[in-house]
Design a protein around this motif. Structure first.
Motif, mmCIF file in Angstrom:
data_model
loop_
_atom_site.group_PDB
_atom_site.id
_atom_site.type_symbol
_atom_site.label_atom_id
_atom_site.label_comp_id
_atom_site.label_asym_id
_atom_site.label_seq_id
_atom_site.Cartn_x
_atom_site.Cartn_y
_atom_site.Cartn_z
ATOM 1 N N GLU A 136 -11.786 -8.765 49.067
ATOM 2 C CA GLU A 136 -10.413 -9.021 48.865
ATOM 3 C C GLU A 136 -9.817 -9.979 49.676
ATOM 4 O OE1 GLU A 136 -8.728 -5.135 48.849
ATOM 5 O OE2 GLU A 136 -9.429 -4.693 46.832
ATOM 6 N N GLN A 137 -10.239 -9.831 50.967
ATOM 7 C CA GLN A 137 -9.663 -10.818 52.122
ATOM 8 C C GLN A 137 -10.568 -12.170 52.095
ATOM 9 O OE1 GLN A 137 -9.907 -8.307 55.672
ATOM 10 N NE2 GLN A 137 -8.002 -7.439 55.024
ATOM 11 N N ARG A 138 -11.409 -12.387 51.146
ATOM 12 C CA ARG A 138 -12.747 -13.251 51.136
ATOM 13 C C ARG A 138 -12.831 -13.739 52.461
ATOM 14 N NH1 ARG A 138 -12.743 -14.799 46.187
ATOM 15 N NH2 ARG A 138 -13.684 -17.138 46.469
ATOM 16 N N ALA A 139 -13.468 -12.682 53.060
ATOM 17 C CA ALA A 139 -14.003 -12.903 54.526
ATOM 18 C C ALA A 139 -15.472 -13.099 54.399
ATOM 19 C CB ALA A 139 -13.833 -11.495 55.499
ATOM 20 N N PHE A 140 -15.900 -14.332 54.260
ATOM 21 C CA PHE A 140 -17.196 -14.520 53.964
ATOM 22 C C PHE A 140 -17.652 -15.401 55.076
ATOM 23 C CE2 PHE A 140 -15.272 -14.981 49.556
ATOM 24 C CZ PHE A 140 -15.400 -13.615 49.062
ATOM 25 N N THR A 141 -19.086 -15.180 55.457
ATOM 26 C CA THR A 141 -19.639 -15.854 56.355
ATOM 27 C C THR A 141 -20.367 -17.200 55.808
ATOM 28 O OG1 THR A 141 -21.919 -15.002 55.580
ATOM 29 C CG2 THR A 141 -20.600 -14.028 57.754
ATOM 30 N N GLY A 142 -20.246 -17.241 54.491
ATOM 31 C CA GLY A 142 -20.703 -18.697 53.862
ATOM 32 C C GLY A 142 -21.207 -18.303 52.470
ATOM 33 N N ASN A 143 -21.711 -19.313 51.808
ATOM 34 C CA ASN A 143 -22.232 -19.057 50.413
ATOM 35 C C ASN A 143 -23.862 -19.570 50.512
ATOM 36 O OD1 ASN A 143 -19.616 -18.928 49.695
ATOM 37 N ND2 ASN A 143 -19.601 -21.038 49.240
ATOM 38 N N ASP A 144 -24.578 -18.802 49.614
ATOM 39 C CA ASP A 144 -25.842 -19.012 49.386
ATOM 40 C C ASP A 144 -26.067 -20.335 48.592
ATOM 41 O OD1 ASP A 144 -25.401 -18.535 46.618
ATOM 42 O OD2 ASP A 144 -27.214 -17.022 46.337
ATOM 43 N N ALA A 145 -27.363 -20.777 48.326
ATOM 44 C CA ALA A 145 -27.508 -21.992 47.604
ATOM 45 C C ALA A 145 -27.020 -22.227 46.406
ATOM 46 C CB ALA A 145 -29.089 -22.261 47.673
ATOM 47 N N PHE A 146 -26.267 -21.017 45.880
ATOM 48 C CA PHE A 146 -26.091 -21.141 44.443
ATOM 49 C C PHE A 146 -24.488 -20.975 44.456
ATOM 50 C CE2 PHE A 146 -30.285 -19.992 44.480
ATOM 51 C CZ PHE A 146 -30.838 -20.729 43.557
ATOM 52 N N GLY A 147 -23.947 -20.966 45.579
ATOM 53 C CA GLY A 147 -22.377 -20.805 45.867
ATOM 54 C C GLY A 147 -22.067 -19.414 45.421
ATOM 55 N N VAL A 148 -22.764 -18.553 45.857
ATOM 56 C CA VAL A 148 -22.515 -17.129 45.629
ATOM 57 C C VAL A 148 -21.999 -16.672 47.193
ATOM 58 C CG1 VAL A 148 -23.080 -14.711 45.446
ATOM 59 C CG2 VAL A 148 -24.051 -16.537 44.002
ATOM 60 N N PRO A 149 -20.731 -15.989 47.474
ATOM 61 C CA PRO A 149 -20.135 -15.771 48.806
ATOM 62 C C PRO A 149 -21.056 -14.620 49.373
ATOM 63 C CG PRO A 149 -18.524 -15.096 47.098
ATOM 64 C CD PRO A 149 -19.792 -15.687 46.337
ATOM 65 N N ILE A 150 -21.381 -14.873 50.796
ATOM 66 C CA ILE A 150 -22.111 -13.773 51.451
ATOM 67 C C ILE A 150 -21.222 -13.254 52.326
ATOM 68 C CG2 ILE A 150 -23.951 -13.523 53.192
ATOM 69 C CD1 ILE A 150 -25.208 -16.341 52.005
ATOM 70 N N LEU A 151 -21.109 -11.838 52.315
ATOM 71 C CA LEU A 151 -20.237 -10.935 53.232
ATOM 72 C C LEU A 151 -20.995 -10.910 54.669
ATOM 73 C CD1 LEU A 151 -19.644 -8.164 50.717
ATOM 74 C CD2 LEU A 151 -18.314 -10.262 51.083
#
Lengths: 202, 652
Positions: free
Chosen positions: B375-390
């Protein structure tokens, strides 16, 4: 002698009438209750099989019993083939009506007539059942896979046929009719003693 | 020979006597005649052995408290096993023809079912069953249906627990293989199937060089129509996933209802090639310390799939493209150590446990934290396909070291978890809160999955655990190089886990199992006369007693036949060579267990007709001659006489 005449042509006392009403109440439900039960037990039927004979039909495991019976060439039990089933319910209804009228009219001759009729019916029915049991046990097809000695299943109590122990007993309907039948002599005894007591008093 | 048999009988008698006598002794006061102690000494049994015997022995006629539905592995079947007796009650044919049940051995309805489940233009006559899933209502088993996946030919089988028979096979047109199948959502809205080995999704072919560009994983949410008892393929949808090798799935429940969790390995996207001196998959796919736990919002995905233009039709299936899944917030990744096996939601739905396989820990994720992060979109980045990583550390509750090779976790009703540990070949009991190991027990050998009584529902019973061991090695009498597997029953009622019983599985290599309280099942004991099991309704061509006949229609001969102890009617079927024979046969019995088989010699046909069942079998009488047909199920004293002749007159 006069006393007997007086007794048989007399009136029913209120208590006698009440007993008569009790008889009607015993007769009525027996139209829908099973009259007789024939239960079959064998090792491979842990729950057993049961035939329930009603005033108008045979119910229960008829299908399975027929299937088993075909091995010994027994005629198939087909409720429609018994002419008795067509009129027994009406007879019971008639006894109910007669007993009811007797209770209302409170006439001893009616009570005696009705009771005799009822008992005669019972005896004839028991005879008929015995007859059918004999028929089924003796009318065995010679082409059947298993040949067994003709037999007559008991009307009351156990019989053994092959691996089956067959047991036949009156069911709730017959018990109620028996109770109704017993009420007759009870009324008679009661009324008789009442009449004698009454004569003694006068 | 005689002596050996006598010894065998003595041993058997002794075993029974031990169990019986101990049971008698526990019935306070009633002394048995057998000397239990002497028998136990003679047989070398310890006190613990005697207790185990008494806890599992079922006297004749006593029914088991639980039923376990186990996959039959690449036997393509489902095993039904009673617990605690560990008696095999039934093998349900699912993907593989099985003659005893008359499954796909001549019945037209099975031929049609198999035809619909053809894949890649092939008739498939086997399956690799992995994960059975009992249908659920409010996250609890309801005893109505069972689903199981076929890894080899990505398919799902639907088994109706009214008669324990397979009713539908659904083939997945967009997967190469599946593994995360089957798992159900809390009210069996959907049956989840997720892929294992990625294959090209949008194009038919792409070389493995184009792995990252073209190969994709997939998860399919098969819509289950409970009323019809069938998967509704048109109402189902899929989500495109990155080409990691997705593994096991589980649906959230309670606070996490509406979400699904799938773990994965090969986050490295290794493509193998040992023959070209490239790292083999086993090495290439095991390089990274972290793979990805897939977190999916299926409830929202269902809405997205239903929105026109959002999903793409691919091979007749609605697929939400990966890009859309990311944009709509349907898919998130959380790092998970390392090439794990098992993503298991706790009974309260608040946590997800991942067994590390190549990492000695179980990792416990808090759904609350996952939800907050998304919900807070607290991601460390995305994988090679743009999927957000928690952020791994932000979404976990903690990690617990349980041993080498933790795989699968199940739960009891008291806040404890049980994890299979493959390399250490043991089962570890631990508490979820606080995180601590409580007990462990060695199993024999190489445990894969485990099953606790109702252990993946919202209200597990605990009590029993079955360890589904891959190897048995020395546990049973040798029966050649192919060994049975070993199901070990473990008692969970005491402070310490106790091994109770070893059950050899000689019919397949089971993977996952579920254990349901037996009283939740209420199967039919006979069918109403004329029932087609395929529809569970009156068969169109059901034959009543007295209606038997043979009708000729052009080149077809329709035989309307009945079976009842101890004859078929008709007993003579006369046809001419080349005619099509259509046999409609109804078992008109209503007695429990009065099953008849119907086999035609040399025509590869065998039907199983349970009481009341009606089936149709059609074939071309291509071979002239006389072919006996007979009842294959020992039905009665005159079973051998239950036979007839198919007379095929040679062509003039």
């Amino acid at each position: 002698m006069d006393r007997l005449t007086a007794f048989f042509s007399g009136q029913l006392s209120p208590r006698g009438r009440l007993l008569m009403v009790a008889a009607t109440l015993a007769i009525l439900p027996s139209i829908v209750l099973p009259t007789w039960t024939i239960s079959l037990r064998a090792p491979q039927y842990p729950d057993g099989l049961e035939l329930r004979i009603y005033p108008n039909t045979v119910a229960g495991d008829v299908r399975e019993v027929n299937l088993l019976n075909h091995y010994i060439g027994m005629h198939e039990i087909e409720p429609d083939e018994f002419p008795e089933f067509r009129f027994i319910p009406f007879f019971i209804l008639r006894f109910f009506g007669f007993a009811l009228i007797t209770a209302l009219a409170a006439r001893m001759p009616l009570a005696v007539l009705g009771w005799m009729d009822f008992v005669l019916f019972g005896v004839v029915m028991l005879y008929t059942m015995q007859h059918w049991l004999f028929e089924y046990g003796h009318n065995l097809s010679p082409d059947a896979p298993l040949n067994i000695e003709p037999f007559t299943p008991s009307l009351i109590g156990p019989t053994s046929v092959g691996q089956f122990s067959v047991s036949s007993w009156p069911a709730s309907g017959a018990v109620l009719m028996g109770v109704a039948g017993l009420i007759g002599p009870i009324i008679a005894l009661y009324e008789w003693r009442r009449m004698r007591g009454g004569t003694a008093a006068t | 020979m005689v002596a050996r048999r006598q010894v065998g009988l003595l041993v058997l008698a002794a075993a029974l006597a031990v169990a019986g006598a101990v049971a008698l002794e526990s019935c306070a006061g009633r002394g048995g005649t057998a000397d239990v102690g002497a028998i136990a000494r003679e047989r070398g049994l310890t006190d613990a052995d005697i207790v185990a015997a008494v806890k599992t022995y079922q006297p004749t006629g006593r029914l088991d408290e639980y039923l376990m539905f186990s996959s039959g592995g690449h036997g393509g079947q489902v095993l039904v096993i009673g617990i605690p007796s560990m008696r095999l009650l039934k093998v349900i044919a699912a993907f593989t023809p099985e003659p005893w049940q008359g499954y796909a051995t001549g019945a037209d309805e099975h031929r049609e079912m198999m035809r619909r489940a053809r894949v890649a233009g092939h008739d498939i006559t086997w399956g690799d069953t992995h994960h059975p899933a009992l249908s659920e209502t409010d996250a609890d088993y309801d005893g109505q249906f069972l689903f199981i996946g076929d890894k080899a030919n990505p398919r799902i089988a639907v088994i109706d627990l009214r008669d324990f028979e397979t009713k539908q096979l659904v083939a997945n047109p967009n997967m190469g293989t599946d593994h995360g199948a089957a798992f159900v959502t809390p009210n069996t809205e959907y049956v989840i199937e997720s892929s294992q080995y990625a294959v090209p999704l949008w194009n038919e072919y792409a070389d493995v060089d184009r792995y990252q560009q073209e190969y994709r994983g997939l998860v399919t949410f098969w819509k289950f129509d409970r009323q019809r008892g069938r998967v509704d393929e048109a109402a189902s949808f899929s989500i495109e996933l990155p080409p990691y090798w997705q593994d096991l799935a589980d649906a959230g429940k309670g606070p996490s209802a509406g979400w699904a969790f799938i773990n994965s390995f090969n986050g490295e996207m290794a493509t193998g090639g040992i023959e070209s001196r490239k790292p083999a998959f086993e090495a290439g796919a095991s390089q990274n310390d972290m793979d990805y736990l897939h977190i999916l919002n299926w409830q929202k995905a269902a809405q997205v799939a239903a929105t026109p233009g959002r999903a793409r039709m691919q091979r007749g299936q609605r697929v939400i493209p990966l890009r859309t899944a990311v944009d709509e917030g349907l898919l998130f990744l959380a790092p998970e150590p390392k090439s794990p096996h098992g993503a298991d939601v706790t009974p309260d739905g608040r946590r997800i446990v991942v067994g590390g396989k190549l990492d000695p820990h179980v990792t416990v994720y808090a759904f609350e934290k996952i939800k907050q992060a998304t919900e807070q979109r607290a991601f460390t980045g995305n994988d090679a396909f743009g999927v957000p990583i928690l952020d791994f550390n932000a979404v976990i509750d903690g990690q617990l070291e349980v041993g080498l090779g933790p795989l699968h976790t199940q739960f009891d009703g008291e806040g404890n978890a049980f994890t299979s540990v493959f390399l250490d070949t043991k089962v570890v009991k631990w508490s979820v809160e606080p995180l601590q190991v409580l007990d462990e027990i060695g199993v024999h050998y190489n445990v894969g999955h485990i099953a606790v009584a109702e252990g993946d529902t919202k209200s597990p019973d605990g009590k029993y655990l079955v360890s589904l061991n891959k190897w048995a090695i020395d546990r049973f009498s040798p029966v050649g190089p192919l060994h049975p597997q070993n199901f070990q029953l473990i008692d969970l009622t005491g402070e310490k886990m106790q091994l109770l019983y070893d059950m050899p599985i000689g019919v397949g290599e089971p993977h996952y199992a579920q254990i349901i309280k037996a009283d939740k099942l209420n199967p039919q004991l006979v069918y109403p006369v004329g029932t087609s099991p395929g529809t569970m309704a009156q068969a169109r061509d059901a034959v009543a007693g007295g209606q038997e006949r043979i009708e000729r229609r052009g080149n077809e001969v329709h035989v309307y036949m009945t079976a009842i102890r101890s004859h078929f009617n008709p007993e003579h079927i006369r046809v001419r060579q080349g005619e099509r024979v259509v046999i409609h046969i109804t078992n008109i019995e209503q007695a429990r267990e009065a099953t008849h088989g119907f086999a035609i010699a040399k025509y590869n046909i065998n039907l199983s007709l349970e009481p009341g069942e009606s089936q149709t079998a059609s074939f071309v009488a291509d071979q002239a001659g006389v072919f006996p047909f007979y009842c294959t199920e020992f039905c009665s004293a005159l079973h051998l006489e239950m036979a007839g002749y198919l007379l095929v007159e040679p062509r003039g």
